[in-house]
Design an enzyme around this catalytic site. Sequence first.
Site, mmCIF file in Angstrom:
data_model
loop_
_atom_site.group_PDB
_atom_site.id
_atom_site.type_symbol
_atom_site.label_atom_id
_atom_site.label_comp_id
_atom_site.label_asym_id
_atom_site.label_seq_id
_atom_site.Cartn_x
_atom_site.Cartn_y
_atom_site.Cartn_z
ATOM 1 N N GLY A 15 0.821 -1.200 0.000
ATOM 2 C CA GLY A 15 0.000 0.000 0.000
ATOM 3 C C GLY A 15 0.856 1.252 0.000
ATOM 4 O O GLY A 15 2.081 1.214 -0.212
ATOM 5 N N THR A 16 0.218 2.377 0.246
ATOM 6 C CA THR A 16 0.943 3.650 0.225
ATOM 7 C C THR A 16 2.026 3.695 1.294
ATOM 8 O O THR A 16 3.164 4.077 1.024
ATOM 9 C CB THR A 16 -0.041 4.820 0.423
ATOM 10 O OG1 THR A 16 -1.081 4.726 -0.546
ATOM 11 C CG2 THR A 16 0.670 6.151 0.247
ATOM 12 N N ALA A 17 1.690 3.312 2.523
ATOM 13 C CA ALA A 17 2.657 3.393 3.621
ATOM 14 C C ALA A 17 3.857 2.492 3.374
ATOM 15 O O ALA A 17 5.015 2.909 3.536
ATOM 16 C CB ALA A 17 1.980 3.036 4.943
ATOM 17 N N GLU A 52 -6.491 10.171 -0.908
ATOM 18 C CA GLU A 52 -5.968 10.673 -2.172
ATOM 19 C C GLU A 52 -5.522 12.120 -2.120
ATOM 20 O O GLU A 52 -5.031 12.648 -3.102
ATOM 21 C CB GLU A 52 -7.047 10.515 -3.254
ATOM 22 C CG GLU A 52 -7.438 9.062 -3.492
ATOM 23 C CD GLU A 52 -8.684 8.919 -4.338
ATOM 24 O OE1 GLU A 52 -9.597 9.739 -4.161
ATOM 25 O OE2 GLU A 52 -8.747 7.996 -5.165
ATOM 26 N N LYS A 81 -3.509 20.834 -5.780
ATOM 27 C CA LYS A 81 -4.380 21.179 -4.659
ATOM 28 C C LYS A 81 -3.848 22.437 -3.983
ATOM 29 O O LYS A 81 -2.697 22.476 -3.552
ATOM 30 C CB LYS A 81 -4.435 20.021 -3.662
ATOM 31 C CG LYS A 81 -5.228 20.329 -2.396
ATOM 32 C CD LYS A 81 -5.213 19.139 -1.449
ATOM 33 C CE LYS A 81 -5.873 19.490 -0.133
ATOM 34 N NZ LYS A 81 -5.860 18.358 0.819
ATOM 35 N N THR A 348 -4.127 14.493 6.338
ATOM 36 C CA THR A 348 -2.860 14.317 7.056
ATOM 37 C C THR A 348 -2.343 12.890 7.060
ATOM 38 O O THR A 348 -1.243 12.641 7.577
ATOM 39 C CB THR A 348 -3.019 14.784 8.512
ATOM 40 O OG1 THR A 348 -4.166 14.138 9.097
ATOM 41 C CG2 THR A 348 -3.199 16.286 8.581
#
Length: 511
Positions: A15-17, A52, A81, A348
């Site tokens: 995953g992302t982490a 996201e 963003k 966050t």
Amino acid sequence: MNGAPIRNIVIVGGGTAGWMAAAAISKIMGKMPGLSISLVESEAIGTVGVGEATIPQINQFNSLLGIDENEFVRETHATYKLGIEFVDWTHIGDRYVHPFGHYGIDMLGIEFHHFWLRGLELGDSHPLDDYSIGAMAGKAGKFFWPQPDQPNSPLARLGYAFQFDASRYARFLRTRAEMQGVTRIEGRITEVEQDGESGFVTGVKLESGELVTGELFIDCSGFRALLLGQTLGVEFRDWSKWLPCDRAVAMPCTHGGSREPLTRSTARAAGWQWRIPLQHRIGNGHVYSSAHMSEDEATQILIDNLDGEPFAAPNHLRFAAGHRAKGWDRNVVALGLAGGFLEPLESTAIHLVQSGIARLMALFPTTTFSAKEIERFNRETEQDYIDIRDFLVLHYKATTRDDSELWNYCRNLEPTDGLKEKLEMFRSSGRVIRDHNELFTETSWLSVMACQGITAGGYHPAADLMSDEELLHRLGHIRQVIATAVSQMPTQEDFLRSNGSAIDPALRVTS
């Protein structure tokens, strides 16, 4: 050296982490003689993958890895963003932008907002948004890179982050990590082995029977917290008292409506709805309190408020706000959801992974695993969670809404000690305080307090050194300069195309 060097790092979970950890550690430590970095994950175990939106610190992480921004934007289908738009938080019909960057310009040695507060007393009712290029450009759908070499331009103070497909980001980082020597091991973990005396984790056994051994283990196993929680038994500190939302339902939809470079958070009767426009689709979700709303009702509210057509089944998530009592115990360090969870109201989640990686690199152990480094890691990690928690609670506390049980509960919350001090200071003198270089700046605290109805009790006396006429003239000039700059900026879509970071239009989800 106090102990032998770490030679074998095992990351549990992708995953992302997991892939952020793998990419960063291999980039920084990869040339250490004899160092091996492995990541164990199973295709059969899904990842949350709905986070996201990011904050500007992501630029530092990507820069550390040597990532080309245009390639990153294109490969992750990202958009830019400039802040977060909050809708209906103070009362139904209210909206404001929490921008990245700054408001106005400081004058006479004091912060700009003191002049804005004095302007309010003089009858100038222009909102804070008008003094932020991030807010104004975001609402206009415009974007351009910051121009720090032009100090007289509002663009010099522009801050930005990204909205991207988290699954694509993980794959993007995996490619880089594997090129940097990380070994990916496919398999479901069935057993965790520990040293009989110290309790240190020594290896993880897979369904295949393979044993993956290591000296330092990084737990990126998500909410399960397989190593830190289930194996080592580190307790979870529950903050549901302050943050009662404990469920979410996520669902992507086709593009429709506006495409501003802003994440949007719209308050609902029992929580809030996120809207994250990417290049190929819009990410949506409804965070809510199960004590105040059923799953079916929450899902229907989300479906009824999509900009486009949904193209995936609802993804239901359960969680509790809080964190593990220790982010590092013995030879296990937790990152991401394994270490804690705070709802993504201020985007966050990815930052907490990033800060955890940076802290681990600064305090990287030897095989002795010194208690002093571990204690410092845990103390600083806990403070990160506390600071973010206090900022999130402010959003719920600063409201006049009384149209539902949840908002009545939140409005009457006893604030945390840190939040209480900040509120008292602003209500006393209009001063915004920031402690120990915490994540959220004075701009952030000012944005939510002032825009959600917290009344400043005054302003800095130095603001009275400027005449009424001069002050009103300067406020008007700042607004005009920002408006002019925004009018000259390209739309985000034009910017993406001109920089070669736009995706092929055929990749957009249209049905």
